[in-house]
Write a protein that holds these residues in place. Structure first.
Motif, mmCIF file in Angstrom:
data_model
loop_
_atom_site.group_PDB
_atom_site.id
_atom_site.type_symbol
_atom_site.label_atom_id
_atom_site.label_comp_id
_atom_site.label_asym_id
_atom_site.label_seq_id
_atom_site.Cartn_x
_atom_site.Cartn_y
_atom_site.Cartn_z
ATOM 1 N N GLY A 90 0.801 -1.211 0.000
ATOM 2 C CA GLY A 90 0.000 0.000 0.000
ATOM 3 C C GLY A 90 0.840 1.269 0.000
ATOM 4 N N LEU A 91 0.190 2.365 -0.332
ATOM 5 C CA LEU A 91 0.837 3.674 -0.379
ATOM 6 C C LEU A 91 0.814 4.301 1.010
ATOM 7 N N ALA A 92 1.967 4.739 1.491
ATOM 8 C CA ALA A 92 2.057 5.359 2.816
ATOM 9 C C ALA A 92 1.802 6.858 2.709
ATOM 10 N N VAL A 93 1.279 7.427 3.783
ATOM 11 C CA VAL A 93 1.058 8.872 3.813
ATOM 12 C C VAL A 93 2.391 9.608 3.690
ATOM 13 N N THR A 94 3.440 9.063 4.283
ATOM 14 C CA THR A 94 4.760 9.693 4.164
ATOM 15 C C THR A 94 5.277 9.657 2.728
ATOM 16 N N ASP A 95 4.820 8.693 1.922
ATOM 17 C CA ASP A 95 5.178 8.699 0.501
ATOM 18 C C ASP A 95 4.611 9.937 -0.193
ATOM 19 N N ILE A 96 3.391 10.302 0.177
ATOM 20 C CA ILE A 96 2.751 11.475 -0.428
ATOM 21 C C ILE A 96 3.467 12.755 -0.011
ATOM 22 N N THR A 97 3.739 12.886 1.287
ATOM 23 C CA THR A 97 4.392 14.107 1.765
ATOM 24 C C THR A 97 5.842 14.200 1.291
ATOM 25 N N SER A 98 6.528 13.069 1.212
ATOM 26 C CA SER A 98 7.911 13.094 0.717
ATOM 27 C C SER A 98 7.964 13.480 -0.753
ATOM 28 N N THR A 99 6.974 13.027 -1.526
ATOM 29 C CA THR A 99 6.920 13.407 -2.936
ATOM 30 C C THR A 99 6.622 14.886 -3.091
ATOM 31 N N GLU A 100 5.756 15.424 -2.224
ATOM 32 C CA GLU A 100 5.463 16.860 -2.274
ATOM 33 C C GLU A 100 6.685 17.687 -1.890
ATOM 34 N N TRP A 101 7.496 17.167 -0.984
ATOM 35 C CA TRP A 101 8.680 17.900 -0.543
ATOM 36 C C TRP A 101 9.757 17.913 -1.626
ATOM 37 N N CYS A 102 10.053 16.736 -2.204
ATOM 38 C CA CYS A 102 11.050 16.658 -3.283
ATOM 39 C C CYS A 102 10.822 15.362 -4.050
ATOM 40 N N GLU A 103 10.321 15.479 -5.263
ATOM 41 C CA GLU A 103 10.014 14.292 -6.059
ATOM 42 C C GLU A 103 11.270 13.481 -6.372
ATOM 43 N N LYS A 104 12.349 14.159 -6.707
ATOM 44 C CA LYS A 104 13.578 13.455 -7.080
ATOM 45 C C LYS A 104 14.180 12.737 -5.886
ATOM 46 N N GLN A 105 14.114 13.347 -4.728
ATOM 47 C CA GLN A 105 14.624 12.691 -3.525
ATOM 48 C C GLN A 105 13.829 11.427 -3.216
ATOM 49 N N MET A 106 12.510 11.496 -3.413
ATOM 50 C CA MET A 106 11.669 10.324 -3.194
ATOM 51 C C MET A 106 11.999 9.229 -4.199
#
Length: 308
Positions: free
Chosen positions: A121-137
């Motif tokens: 499943g998709l984690a909420v931290t995956d969403i926030t990490s992508t919003e913070w920096c897509e390349k870092q994620m």
């Protein structure tokens, strides 16, 4: 004024080799050209050049016998038409009419969600990490997460200390994936009961089916202050900082996004439309499996009806 003729030196004209094609060989060539012309006129677009010129320039040395001539024509007809797209495949001269149908299959790369989150499943931290920096994620998924710094370890220790203030942890050994999910669901029920009777709980695991995607998360803290007969849950997210400064606006926005995702997930969980069948199918769980003895004992000690 008179013009004098220009004296030119004699030009050496190279001898052009001439090869005589027999009538039998010409008959084979004309038959191949006729079959090719009829197929091209009915199916091939005018912008796609044919191989008629290539077939007409085959030397007579390639046609030593009827069988060899037939094999040579078939070999050239199996090659793709010059100038046409490489995605077209021709098996024989008779197959030229199916040029529009035969196309090369292009592999579409699978998404990162499918490659790394299709089983958990998709984690909420995956969403926030992508919003913070897509390349870092993206790098963290493809190359692995970076090593924890001292500040990150201090933040983890702070969360554990806050959790121990209201929750007593018990170590349980699991033997299957079903045991792991049984523990998560049991922790949610225990935390929800604590929230209802005591007005606060921490580190509450959540899972929901949001917008067609299974989403998981852990809320740092939920409070439910009572104001008369109204009890509205209040979601709290704890953030630690390495410096004694206020977070930037970008960090505040990322924290608000995380709380909004938790709120959306919480509203989905408390509703009565949890797709249990789809839950078992997605995470590949067996609803008929017998849980381990340690799980059943802990479930019974927590006040849930369970057979030991």
């Amino acid at each position: 004024m008179t013009e004098s003729p220009i004296k030119s030196s004699p030009i050496d004209i190279p001898e052009i080799p001439v090869e005589i094609v027999s009538e039998e060989e010409m008959a084979l060539i004309e038959a191949a050209l006729a079959a090719t012309r009829s197929s091209l006129s009915s199916s091939v677009a005018p912008s796609c050049p044919s191989r008629l010129s290539l077939l007409s320039t085959i030397s007579s040395s390639q046609f030593q016998s009827n069988a060899k001539s037939t094999e040579t024509i078939t070999f050239h007809s199996k090659r793709p038409l010059s100038g046409c797209s490489e995605t077209q495949t021709i098996n024989d001269v008779e197959d030229l009419g199916n040029l529009g149908r035969a196309q090369k299959k292009v592999k579409v790369p699978k998404s990162l969600l499918y490659r790394f989150r299709r089983k958990k499943g998709l984690a909420v931290t995956d969403i926030t990490s992508t919003e913070w920096c897509e390349k870092q994620m993206e790098f963290s998924l493809l190359r692995g997460k970076p090593k924890k710094t001292k500040a990150m370890e201090a933040g983890t220790a702070r969360h554990e200390k806050l959790e121990e203030e209201v929750i007593k942890k018990v170590k349980i050994h699991v033997k299957s994936v079903e045991d792991i999910w049984a523990l998560k669901l049991m922790n949610f029920i225990v935390g929800a009961n604590q929230l209802f009777f005591e007005g606060m709980t921490r580190e509450l695991p959540l899972i929901g089916f949001l917008e067609g995607v299974w989403t998981v998360g852990v809320i740092d803290e939920i409070r439910m202050p009572s104001t008369g007969n109204i009890r509205n849950p209040l979601l709290v997210d704890t953030k630690t900082r390495s410096q004694a400064t206020l977070p930037s606006e970008a960090q505040k926005r990322n924290g608000r996004l995380q709380l909004m995702c938790y709120k959306y997930l919480w509203d989905n969980v408390v509703s009565d439309n949890f797709p249990s069948d789809h839950f078992f199918d997605f995470f590949r769980l067996n609803p008929e499996i017998t849980l381990s003895k340690e799980i059943k004992e802990q479930t019974a000690s927590s006040g849930f009806p369970a057979q030991i």
